[in-house]
Design an enzyme around this catalytic site. Structure first.
Site, PDB file in Angstrom:
ATOM      1  N   ILE A  99       0.837  -1.194   0.000  1.00 36.78           N
ATOM      2  CA  ILE A  99       0.000   0.000   0.000  1.00 36.78           C
ATOM      3  C   ILE A  99       0.872   1.245   0.000  1.00 36.78           C
ATOM      4  CG2 ILE A  99      -1.822   1.252   1.221  1.00 36.78           C
ATOM      5  CD1 ILE A  99      -2.523  -1.418   2.605  1.00 36.78           C
ATOM      6  N   CYS A 100       0.544   2.163  -0.886  1.00 34.44           N
ATOM      7  CA  CYS A 100       1.244   3.441  -0.934  1.00 34.44           C
ATOM      8  C   CYS A 100       0.293   4.539  -0.484  1.00 34.44           C
ATOM      9  CB  CYS A 100       1.754   3.749  -2.343  1.00 34.44           C
ATOM     10  SG  CYS A 100       2.584   5.351  -2.476  1.00 34.44           S
ATOM     11  N   VAL A 101       0.510   5.043   0.712  1.00 31.26           N
ATOM     12  CA  VAL A 101      -0.286   6.143   1.237  1.00 31.26           C
ATOM     13  C   VAL A 101       0.638   6.980   2.121  1.00 31.26           C
ATOM     14  CG1 VAL A 101      -1.090   4.787   3.224  1.00 31.26           C
ATOM     15  CG2 VAL A 101      -2.397   6.767   2.469  1.00 31.26           C
TER      16      VAL A 101
END
Length: 258
Positions: free
Chosen positions: A93-95
Site C-alpha cells: 500500500i502506498c499512502v
C-alpha cells in the site's frame, strides 16, 4: 518483523489498549483480527465502500510493525487481490500516512481509516499500479469495470444477514387474519383438551402458528355451548306440550260423562 518479546513494554501496553478498543468499537466497515501472542502483525477485513467499484467485497489487509514502532511507520499490504492505483500487484500500500506523513502519535485506528478512505478516493499521482492509475485518469469507466471484476473474483463476500420477522412471515404464509382471532380471555376454553385436538403444540411450530391453531377448540366450545342451549330450550317446550295434551284428554273424558 517484531514480536511481543522484543517490542518495548510501553509499546505492548499501548498496542493492547488500542486493539481492545478496536475490538469493542470497530471503525465503520473495518473488522480487526487480533493475535494476543504477536502484536507485530495486525490483520483487518475492510468492506468495500458503497458507491465504489469495491462495493459488496471484503478485502483482507495486514499491517507489519517494525521493532522501533511507533517511531517508524508500519508497512501495509493487501492480502486480497485488488485493482487500485495505490496498491501494487504484490499488495503493498502506498499512502502518505504510512510514509512521509507518519507521526508516532497516530494510532492504528487512524491508519485503518486512511486505508479504507483510499478505496473511496484513490491518488493516481502516486500510483504503485501504473495501469490502474493511468486508466483512472483517462478512462474511468474501464477502470471501474476492471476494479469490479477483481472485486467479484477475488474479494470475500459479505455474510448474509439473518432474517427477522420470521413470525410475521409465517403468519402471512398461513393467511391468518389476526383481526378474527378471538382473545382467549374473552372466550372460555374447555377445561380439558379434546381427544385428538390439534391444539397441543407440535414440534417445529412457532407461537404464531400456535395461536392460529388455538382458535379451533375455542370455536368448538362455542358451537357445543350453542347446541346445549338449544337442547335446554327444547326440553321445557316438549314438557309443556305433554301437559297440554293431558289436560285436553281430561276435558274430553268429562264431556263424555255429561
Amino acid at each position: 518483523m517484531a514480536t511481543n518479546e522484543n517490542l518495548p513494554p510501553n509499546v505492548i501496553k499501548q498496542l493492547a489498549k488500542e486493539l481492545k478498543n478496536l475490538d469493542e468499537t470497530p471503525p465503520e466497515g473495518i473488522k480487526v483480527v487480533v493475535n494476543d501472542d504477536d502484536f507485530s502483525t495486525i490483520f483487518a477485513d475492510i468492506e468495500g465502500p458503497a458507491g465504489t467499484p469495491y462495493e459488496n467485497g471484503i478485502f483482507r489487509m495486514k499491517l507489519l510493525l517494525s521493532h522501533d514502532f511507533p517511531h517508524s511507520p508500519p508497512k501495509g499490504y493487501f492480502m486480497t487481490k485488488i485493482f487500485h492505483p495505490n496498491i501494487a500487484t504484490n499488495g503493498e500500500i502506498c499512502v502518505n500516512t504510512l510514509k512521509k506523513d507518519w507521526n508516532p502519535s497516530l494510532g492504528l485506528r487512524h491508519v485503518l481509516l486512511v486505508v479504507r478512505c483510499l478505496l473511496i478516493e484513490p491518488f493516481p499521482e502516486s500510483a504503485l499500479n501504473e495501469q490502474a492509475g493511468k486508466m483512472l485518469l483517462e478512462n474511468y469507466e474501464e477502470y471501474a469495470r476492471l476494479a469490479r471484476l477483481y472485486t467479484g473474483v477475488h474479494a470475500l463476500k459479505p455474510k448474509p444477514k439473518s432474517k427477522t420477522g420470521a413470525i410475521s412471515e409465517s403468519t402471512t404464509a398461513l393467511n391468518v387474519d389476526q383481526t378474527k382471532v378471538v382473545p382467549s380471555s374473552k372466550v372460555p376454553l374447555p377445561a380439558a383438551p379434546l381427544a385428538g385436538s390439534t391444539a397441543s403444540k407440535a414440534p417445529g411450530t412457532n407461537s404464531q402458528d400456535q395461536n392460529a391453531v388455538a382458535v379451533l377448540p375455542t370455536e368448538a366450545a362455542v358451537g357445543a355451548a350453542a347446541v346445549q342451549k338449544k337442547a335446554a330450550a327444547a326440553v321445557p317446550a316438549v314438557g309443556k306440550s305433554q301437559v297440554d295434551k293431558k289436560k285436553m284428554d281430561a276435558r274430553k273424558k268429562s264431556l263424555k260423562r255429561l
